[in-house]
Design a protein around this motif. Structure first.
Motif, PDB file in Angstrom:
ATOM      1  N   UNK A  25      28.749  77.014  53.130  1.00  0.00           N
ATOM      2  CA  UNK A  25      29.792  77.634  53.948  1.00  0.00           C
ATOM      3  C   UNK A  25      30.252  76.671  55.049  1.00  0.00           C
ATOM      4  N   UNK A  26      29.330  76.012  55.701  1.00  0.00           N
ATOM      5  CA  UNK A  26      29.674  75.081  56.782  1.00  0.00           C
ATOM      6  C   UNK A  26      30.548  73.943  56.260  1.00  0.00           C
ATOM      7  N   UNK A  27      30.239  73.446  55.080  1.00  0.00           N
ATOM      8  CA  UNK A  27      31.037  72.343  54.519  1.00  0.00           C
ATOM      9  C   UNK A  27      32.416  72.827  54.077  1.00  0.00           C
ATOM     10  N   UNK A  28      32.475  74.024  53.495  1.00  0.00           N
ATOM     11  CA  UNK A  28      33.784  74.578  53.112  1.00  0.00           C
ATOM     12  C   UNK A  28      34.655  74.769  54.352  1.00  0.00           C
ATOM     13  N   UNK A  29      34.051  75.302  55.395  1.00  0.00           N
ATOM     14  CA  UNK A  29      34.780  75.523  56.648  1.00  0.00           C
ATOM     15  C   UNK A  29      35.255  74.192  57.242  1.00  0.00           C
ATOM     16  N   UNK A  30      34.398  73.186  57.224  1.00  0.00           N
ATOM     17  CA  UNK A  30      34.745  71.863  57.765  1.00  0.00           C
ATOM     18  C   UNK A  30      35.922  71.260  56.987  1.00  0.00           C
ATOM     19  N   UNK A  31      35.901  71.393  55.667  1.00  0.00           N
ATOM     20  CA  UNK A  31      37.006  70.884  54.845  1.00  0.00           C
ATOM     21  C   UNK A  31      38.305  71.580  55.231  1.00  0.00           C
ATOM     22  N   UNK A  32      38.257  72.899  55.394  1.00  0.00           N
ATOM     23  CA  UNK A  32      39.468  73.642  55.752  1.00  0.00           C
ATOM     24  C   UNK A  32      39.979  73.255  57.146  1.00  0.00           C
ATOM     25  N   UNK A  33      39.070  73.066  58.087  1.00  0.00           N
ATOM     26  CA  UNK A  33      39.472  72.670  59.447  1.00  0.00           C
ATOM     27  C   UNK A  33      40.126  71.289  59.423  1.00  0.00           C
ATOM     28  N   UNK A  34      39.513  70.343  58.715  1.00  0.00           N
ATOM     29  CA  UNK A  34      40.082  68.996  58.637  1.00  0.00           C
ATOM     30  C   UNK A  34      41.431  69.008  57.921  1.00  0.00           C
ATOM     31  N   UNK A  35      41.530  69.783  56.864  1.00  0.00           N
ATOM     32  CA  UNK A  35      42.794  69.915  56.133  1.00  0.00           C
ATOM     33  C   UNK A  35      43.873  70.488  57.045  1.00  0.00           C
ATOM     34  N   UNK A  36      43.530  71.532  57.789  1.00  0.00           N
ATOM     35  CA  UNK A  36      44.495  72.140  58.699  1.00  0.00           C
ATOM     36  C   UNK A  36      44.931  71.154  59.781  1.00  0.00           C
ATOM     37  N   UNK A  37      44.012  70.368  60.289  1.00  0.00           N
ATOM     38  CA  UNK A  37      44.371  69.352  61.298  1.00  0.00           C
ATOM     39  C   UNK A  37      45.359  68.345  60.725  1.00  0.00           C
ATOM     40  N   UNK A  38      45.094  67.901  59.496  1.00  0.00           N
ATOM     41  CA  UNK A  38      45.995  66.942  58.848  1.00  0.00           C
ATOM     42  C   UNK A  38      47.386  67.549  58.689  1.00  0.00           C
ATOM     43  N   UNK A  39      47.438  68.780  58.235  1.00  0.00           N
ATOM     44  CA  UNK A  39      48.720  69.453  58.040  1.00  0.00           C
ATOM     45  C   UNK A  39      49.444  69.658  59.367  1.00  0.00           C
ATOM     46  N   UNK A  40      48.715  70.090  60.381  1.00  0.00           N
ATOM     47  CA  UNK A  40      49.329  70.295  61.693  1.00  0.00           C
ATOM     48  C   UNK A  40      49.875  68.998  62.270  1.00  0.00           C
ATOM     49  N   UNK A  41      49.154  67.921  62.056  1.00  0.00           N
ATOM     50  CA  UNK A  41      49.630  66.624  62.549  1.00  0.00           C
ATOM     51  C   UNK A  41      50.975  66.274  61.915  1.00  0.00           C
ATOM     52  N   UNK A  42      51.089  66.491  60.614  1.00  0.00           N
ATOM     53  CA  UNK A  42      52.338  66.167  59.923  1.00  0.00           C
ATOM     54  C   UNK A  42      53.457  67.128  60.314  1.00  0.00           C
ATOM     55  N   UNK A  43      53.138  68.399  60.472  1.00  0.00           N
ATOM     56  CA  UNK A  43      54.149  69.370  60.899  1.00  0.00           C
ATOM     57  C   UNK A  43      54.644  69.063  62.303  1.00  0.00           C
ATOM     58  N   UNK A  44      53.735  68.642  63.160  1.00  0.00           N
ATOM     59  CA  UNK A  44      54.105  68.321  64.541  1.00  0.00           C
ATOM     60  C   UNK A  44      55.132  67.187  64.578  1.00  0.00           C
ATOM     61  N   UNK A  45      55.013  66.257  63.642  1.00  0.00           N
ATOM     62  CA  UNK A  45      55.958  65.132  63.582  1.00  0.00           C
ATOM     63  C   UNK A  45      57.391  65.590  63.358  1.00  0.00           C
ATOM     64  N   UNK A  46      57.554  66.715  62.670  1.00  0.00           N
ATOM     65  CA  UNK A  46      58.903  67.239  62.438  1.00  0.00           C
ATOM     66  C   UNK A  46      59.220  68.410  63.362  1.00  0.00           C
ATOM     67  N   UNK A  47      58.309  68.702  64.289  1.00  0.00           N
ATOM     68  CA  UNK A  47      58.562  69.722  65.299  1.00  0.00           C
ATOM     69  C   UNK A  47      58.367  71.152  64.831  1.00  0.00           C
ATOM     70  N   UNK A  48      57.476  71.353  63.856  1.00  0.00           N
ATOM     71  CA  UNK A  48      57.213  72.699  63.351  1.00  0.00           C
ATOM     72  C   UNK A  48      55.754  73.075  63.558  1.00  0.00           C
ATOM     73  N   UNK A  49      55.517  74.377  63.644  1.00  0.00           N
ATOM     74  CA  UNK A  49      54.145  74.884  63.648  1.00  0.00           C
ATOM     75  C   UNK A  49      53.735  75.176  62.210  1.00  0.00           C
ATOM     76  N   UNK A  50      52.445  75.429  62.011  1.00  0.00           N
ATOM     77  CA  UNK A  50      51.952  75.751  60.672  1.00  0.00           C
ATOM     78  C   UNK A  50      52.644  76.995  60.130  1.00  0.00           C
ATOM     79  N   UNK A  51      52.777  78.026  60.951  1.00  0.00           N
ATOM     80  CA  UNK A  51      53.416  79.269  60.505  1.00  0.00           C
ATOM     81  C   UNK A  51      54.899  79.058  60.191  1.00  0.00           C
ATOM     82  N   UNK A  52      55.582  78.223  60.980  1.00  0.00           N
ATOM     83  CA  UNK A  52      56.987  77.944  60.691  1.00  0.00           C
ATOM     84  C   UNK A  52      57.123  77.193  59.372  1.00  0.00           C
TER      85      UNK A  52
END
Length: 145
Positions: A10-37
């Motif tokens: 569970x800890x490793x699955x959660x860590x993968x999801x957190x890191x994935x979300x960070x990567x996605x948020x970083x890319x979304x931030x570059x275009x000025x969007x939030x994850x939900x947007x």
């Protein structure tokens, strides 16, 4: 103290999801969007002409929150909301060219990010992981209702 395998998995699955979300948020931030947007634009692109109410349900948002997000996306030129003549209460949502471009660019980018993540596993490893995850999902699906 030794951790149980279940806890480690569970800890490793959660860590993968957190890191994935960070990567996605970083890319979304570059275009000025939030994850939900970004999620909202993706859902609109898959179902052009969706109405606001259905979109809010799909995103698990209150209608007022969805309306606020849509107003922001509309002001920034990503979408348009159209009131159909046959039902003035249900606005239909469409991507504008700027919205289509950002969805296209983000789709390619996210595909690259996901490839980078799963390149660590060969085809057999990926298939075994899918089987194991399906077993987990099947085991908890009935318990979440």
């Amino acid at each position: 103290m030794k951790l149980r395998n279940e806890t480690l998995i569970y800890a490793k699955m959660r860590k993968i999801m957190v890191l994935h979300e960070r990567m996605m948020n970083r890319e979304l931030k570059r275009v000025g969007l939030t994850m939900k947007q970004g999620q909202m634009l993706g859902d609109i692109s898959r179902d052009e002409g969706i109405n606001q109410t259905d979109l809010a349900v799909r995103l698990d948002k209150r209608n007022a929150s969805a309306t606020s997000m849509l107003q922001t996306l509309e002001k920034r030129g990503y979408i348009e909301r159209v009131i159909p003549s046959d039902n003035e209460r249900q606005k239909k949502i469409y991507l504008l060219p700027k919205g289509k471009k950002v969805v296209h660019d983000l789709t390619q980018l996210f595909s690259t990010v996901e490839e980078d993540i799963f390149d660590q596993l060969n085809s057999d490893d990926q298939n075994q992981l899918l089987v194991a995850l399906d077993k987990i999902l099947d085991g908890i699906a009935d318990k979440t209702i």
